[in-house]
Design a protein around this motif. Structure first.
Motif, PDB file in Angstrom:
ATOM      1  N   GLU A  73       0.847  -1.198   0.000  1.00  5.71           N
ATOM      2  CA  GLU A  73       0.000   0.000   0.000  1.00  5.71           C
ATOM      3  C   GLU A  73       0.881   1.246   0.000  1.00  5.71           C
ATOM      4  N   ALA A  74       0.254   2.394   0.216  1.00  3.89           N
ATOM      5  CA  ALA A  74       0.952   3.661   0.018  1.00  3.89           C
ATOM      6  C   ALA A  74       2.192   3.826   0.896  1.00  3.89           C
ATOM      7  N   ALA A  75       2.099   3.447   2.172  1.00  8.55           N
ATOM      8  CA  ALA A  75       3.230   3.657   3.084  1.00  8.55           C
ATOM      9  C   ALA A  75       4.446   2.841   2.678  1.00  8.55           C
ATOM     10  N   LEU A  76       4.207   1.621   2.191  1.00  9.44           N
ATOM     11  CA  LEU A  76       5.333   0.776   1.777  1.00  9.44           C
ATOM     12  C   LEU A  76       6.028   1.370   0.560  1.00  9.44           C
ATOM     13  N   LEU A  77       5.242   1.890  -0.394  1.00 13.52           N
ATOM     14  CA  LEU A  77       5.843   2.518  -1.570  1.00 13.52           C
ATOM     15  C   LEU A  77       6.583   3.788  -1.174  1.00 13.52           C
ATOM     16  N   MET A  78       6.028   4.558  -0.243  1.00 17.30           N
ATOM     17  CA  MET A  78       6.715   5.776   0.210  1.00 17.30           C
ATOM     18  C   MET A  78       8.069   5.425   0.825  1.00 17.30           C
ATOM     19  N   LYS A  79       8.102   4.372   1.627  1.00 15.77           N
ATOM     20  CA  LYS A  79       9.367   3.943   2.233  1.00 15.77           C
ATOM     21  C   LYS A  79      10.384   3.568   1.158  1.00 15.77           C
ATOM     22  N   GLU A  80       9.918   2.857   0.136  1.00 19.88           N
ATOM     23  CA  GLU A  80      10.810   2.465  -0.954  1.00 19.88           C
ATOM     24  C   GLU A  80      11.318   3.682  -1.723  1.00 19.88           C
ATOM     25  N   MET A  81      10.412   4.632  -1.968  1.00 18.19           N
ATOM     26  CA  MET A  81      10.813   5.818  -2.726  1.00 18.19           C
ATOM     27  C   MET A  81      11.789   6.683  -1.936  1.00 18.19           C
TER      28      MET A  81
ATOM     29  N   PHE B  85      11.576  15.344   0.802  1.00 14.51           N
ATOM     30  CA  PHE B  85      10.484  16.249   1.149  1.00 14.51           C
ATOM     31  C   PHE B  85       9.372  16.196   0.097  1.00 14.51           C
ATOM     32  N   LEU B  86       9.744  16.078  -1.155  1.00 11.96           N
ATOM     33  CA  LEU B  86       8.753  15.991  -2.225  1.00 11.96           C
ATOM     34  C   LEU B  86       7.961  14.694  -2.114  1.00 11.96           C
ATOM     35  N   VAL B  87       8.647  13.602  -1.858  1.00 11.13           N
ATOM     36  CA  VAL B  87       7.973  12.302  -1.716  1.00 11.13           C
ATOM     37  C   VAL B  87       6.996  12.341  -0.543  1.00 11.13           C
ATOM     38  N   THR B  88       7.463  12.880   0.573  1.00  7.25           N
ATOM     39  CA  THR B  88       6.598  12.971   1.752  1.00  7.25           C
ATOM     40  C   THR B  88       5.373  13.831   1.470  1.00  7.25           C
ATOM     41  N   ALA B  89       5.589  14.954   0.768  1.00  4.77           N
ATOM     42  CA  ALA B  89       4.477  15.857   0.449  1.00  4.77           C
ATOM     43  C   ALA B  89       3.465  15.182  -0.466  1.00  4.77           C
ATOM     44  N   ILE B  90       3.931  14.392  -1.416  1.00  8.22           N
ATOM     45  CA  ILE B  90       3.034  13.701  -2.351  1.00  8.22           C
ATOM     46  C   ILE B  90       2.123  12.729  -1.609  1.00  8.22           C
ATOM     47  N   PHE B  91       2.702  11.948  -0.710  1.00  5.14           N
ATOM     48  CA  PHE B  91       1.890  10.957  -0.001  1.00  5.14           C
ATOM     49  C   PHE B  91       1.004  11.610   1.055  1.00  5.14           C
ATOM     50  N   ALA B  92       1.490  12.697   1.655  1.00  2.98           N
ATOM     51  CA  ALA B  92       0.637  13.422   2.601  1.00  2.98           C
ATOM     52  C   ALA B  92      -0.577  13.990   1.873  1.00  2.98           C
ATOM     53  N   LEU B  93      -0.355  14.550   0.681  1.00  2.00           N
ATOM     54  CA  LEU B  93      -1.458  15.079  -0.121  1.00  2.00           C
ATOM     55  C   LEU B  93      -2.423  13.967  -0.507  1.00  2.00           C
ATOM     56  N   GLY B  94      -1.887  12.799  -0.817  1.00  2.00           N
ATOM     57  CA  GLY B  94      -2.739  11.671  -1.177  1.00  2.00           C
ATOM     58  C   GLY B  94      -3.687  11.296  -0.057  1.00  2.00           C
TER      59      GLY B  94
END
Length: 223
Positions: free
Chosen positions: A174-182, A191-200
């Protein structure tokens, strides 16, 4: 700068898994939570004791422990795959089971608070007409209880949506696992990756809160 539309990072697919986890867990939690609240207000002492014990124990257990226990205890130790031979499919179903077990306790307590808002005289009048416990509960009490706790249930649903990130602990894609990988692969864009998933997650939860808040006002019981 990494490419958001790269085939290596299926962001929409990861959030789709999050949505599936949320919807299936929410439906299961609503059903099991309603059963639990029926037990908690039941005239049968054994059922009241089970409902109270279950809610107090599970609600105060960390969600991560419950999810990992479902994976290691049910799948690894007991060999329960819940009908899924594929690792990802089995992990997904076990995660849903864990979320239902945990979230249903909050649904139960919200409904129990709603039941307390129903005037006692209505239940007494129903019993005087010859209604049994289940009839009083399902025909008189619960319909009013649900109407009065839509807003609290919305908060539970929003919390469930955010809690789905715990499924990453057992490898659910799910989203958190992909965020960790990215973050691991694109450390220069953390910061961009974190912002993208926070917005999601804002996109998933904000409309839910606004919609259910509007519904709560429309169906509120006037007393």
């Amino acid at each position: 700068m990494f490419d958001l539309f790269s085939e290596d990072y299926d962001i929409l697919g990861a959030f789709w898994v999050t949505v599936q986890l949320t919807v299936l867990s929410a439906i299961g939690s609503l059903i099991w939570g309603t059963i639990l609240v029926a037990m908690r207000v039941s005239p049968v002492p054994v059922m009241r004791a089970f409902g109270s014990g279950y809610v107090n124990i599970v609600r105060n257990t960390p969600l991560t422990v419950i999810i990992v226990a479902c994976s290691l205890g049910l799948s690894t130790t007991l060999g329960w795959t819940l009908g899924g031979d594929d690792f990802d499919e089995s992990g997904f179903r076990l995660a849903v089971l864990g979320f239902i077990a945990y979230t249903s306790t909050f649904v139960c307590e919200s409904l129990r608070a709603g039941i307390n808002t129903v005037p006692v005289g209505q239940a007494e009048a129903a019993r005087a007409l010859g209604f049994g416990f289940l009839q009083v509960l399902t025909l008189v009490v619960l319909p009013q209880a649900f109407r009065s706790v839509i807003a609290p249930l919305a908060s539970v649903l929003i919390a469930l949506t955010k809690n789905t990130t715990v499924a990453a602990a057992i490898g659910v894609a799910e989203a958190a696992l992909l965020m960790k990988e990215m973050i691991e692969n694109e450390s220069d864009a953390i910061f961009l990756v974190t912002a993208i998933f926070a917005l999601g997650f804002v996109i998933l939860t904000l409309p839910t809160g606004l919609l259910l808040g509007w519904v709560a006002k429309k169906v509120a019981v006037k007393r």
